[in-house]
Scaffold this active site. Structure first.
Site, PDB file in Angstrom:
ATOM      1  N   TYR A 138       0.863  -1.295   0.164  1.00 34.78           N
ATOM      2  CA  TYR A 138       0.058  -0.031   0.138  1.00 34.78           C
ATOM      3  C   TYR A 138       0.990   1.210  -0.007  1.00 34.78           C
ATOM      4  O   TYR A 138       0.574   2.201  -0.925  1.00 34.78           O
ATOM      5  CB  TYR A 138      -0.939   0.168   1.356  1.00 34.78           C
ATOM      6  N   LYS A 142       1.302   4.268  -2.884  1.00 28.66           N
ATOM      7  CA  LYS A 142       0.649   5.595  -2.582  1.00 28.66           C
ATOM      8  C   LYS A 142       1.992   6.661  -3.090  1.00 28.66           C
ATOM      9  O   LYS A 142       2.043   7.593  -3.554  1.00 28.66           O
ATOM     10  CB  LYS A 142       0.414   5.684  -1.361  1.00 28.66           C
ATOM     11  N   ARG A 265       0.655  -6.338  13.410  1.00 24.54           N
ATOM     12  CA  ARG A 265       0.335  -6.845  11.993  1.00 24.54           C
ATOM     13  C   ARG A 265       1.606  -6.384  11.489  1.00 24.54           C
ATOM     14  O   ARG A 265       2.273  -5.361  11.504  1.00 24.54           O
ATOM     15  CB  ARG A 265      -0.945  -6.116  11.481  1.00 24.54           C
ATOM     16  N   GLY A 267       4.122  -5.067   8.685  1.00 23.49           N
ATOM     17  CA  GLY A 267       3.691  -3.721   7.566  1.00 23.49           C
ATOM     18  C   GLY A 267       3.555  -2.615   8.460  1.00 23.49           C
ATOM     19  O   GLY A 267       3.394  -1.371   7.952  1.00 23.49           O
TER      20      GLY A 267
END
Length: 304
Positions: A138, A142, A265, A267
């Site tokens: 992600y 971006k 989590r 990342g």
């Protein structure tokens, strides 16, 4: 002014679209409804269900004065599960939009980026001059979109402004299963009598930013002359831990259930908070909503 809001059925996009409609602008919303809700789109806005990866669908839609590009696959965990889809939507969709916007000589494209592009910088404030260090598909997607916007601006093909959002929250942010942001997840769990889930120890800090302040930054970025080609952090500048958020939500709801802790989590970063001096200077913008008022407004929306 005629404006196009991509991802305008989503949380941030729909709030931008609503603000534009309320000030009298002619608004077009495009959303593929991957994560959007049609009932979030303002009634007087023109809604088109389409995907940015469909170049033909963009041709007529980009005949506007300004574009607020909010559409994206937004979740770090989802991007780890589905990196190809994340790249295709966030990168290829952005390039398609830039091409269509250039063809119609759009006056400004405001691109929604993310604080995740910084990576983990320890206890330092994130400043726009730092070298990016993305830690998820992600974040990479971006950042790639940022670079494309910069190239279009630098080459004189299309004026763009990049806004790096920091953990936006507020009314209209729906729970989204395992990919939900902390505010809707905590409110939903406590309201239903469930133990809220906290990933890691809860001490990780985030620069939680209220939606109204984000909307105002977008509106200013679309017209401020000094914002052309600029890269700007949009945040509160006042980080809070995940535990602080849970306690604030619980206090507003008047209930407490001990959280369950899950492993951190992949990342995710430990701490993230912003230097917002450049946004203050370029946009004459300041986050104005107090924390307690923002939490109350968010909880009240879920109650309704």
């Amino acid at each position: 002014m005629r404006a196009l809001v991509t991802g305008g059925a989503g949380f941030i996009g729909s709030n931008i679209a609503r603000a534009l409609v309320e000030r009298g602008d002619d608004v077009v919303v495009i959303d593929n409804m991957f994560g959007g809700r049609e009932d979030a789109v303002p009634e007087t806005a023109t809604f088109v269900r389409a995907d940015l990866r469909d170049r033909a669908a963009l041709e007529d839609l980009c005949d506007v004065d300004v574009i607020f590009h909010q559409a994206a696959v937004k979740s770090v965990p989802r991007s780890l599960d589905e990196p190809l889809m994340t790249h295709d939507s966030n990168v290829n969709g952005t390039v398609n939009l830039l091409l269509a916007a250039e063809k119609h000589s759009v006056a400004r494209l405001v691109y929604a980026s993310s604080s995740s592009v910084y990576g983990d910088v320890g206890d330092q404030r994130n400043v726009e001059t730092m070298a990016p260090n993305p830690r998820s598909p992600y974040a990479v997607s971006k950042l790639t979109g940022e670079y494309y916007c910069k190239v279009w601006s630098d080459l004189g093909r299309l004026p763009t402004t990049v806004l790096r959002y920091f953990n936006v929250f507020g009314p209209g942010q729906h729970p989204e299963s395992k990919y939900s942001a902390v505010f809707p997840a905590f409110i939903s769990a406590l309201s239903e009598g469930r133990a809220p889930e906290v990933f890691g120890d809860g001490k990780q800090a985030r620069d939680f930013t209220f939606i109204d302040d984000v909307v105002e930054a977008n509106l200013r970025a679309a017209s401020a002359e000094a914002a052309e080609g600029a890269l700007l952090n949009v945040a509160s500048g006042n980080p809070r831990s995940v535990d602080d958020v849970l306690r604030s939500v619980a206090d507003e709801l008047g209930m407490w259930i001990d959280p369950v802790h899950s492993p951190e989590r992949p990342g995710e970063i430990r701490n993230s908070y912003a230097d917002i001096g450049r946004a203050r200077e370029v946009l004459s913008w300041e986050p104005r909503v107090e924390w307690s008022d923002a939490v109350k407004a968010t909880v009240d929306w879920f109650r309704r």
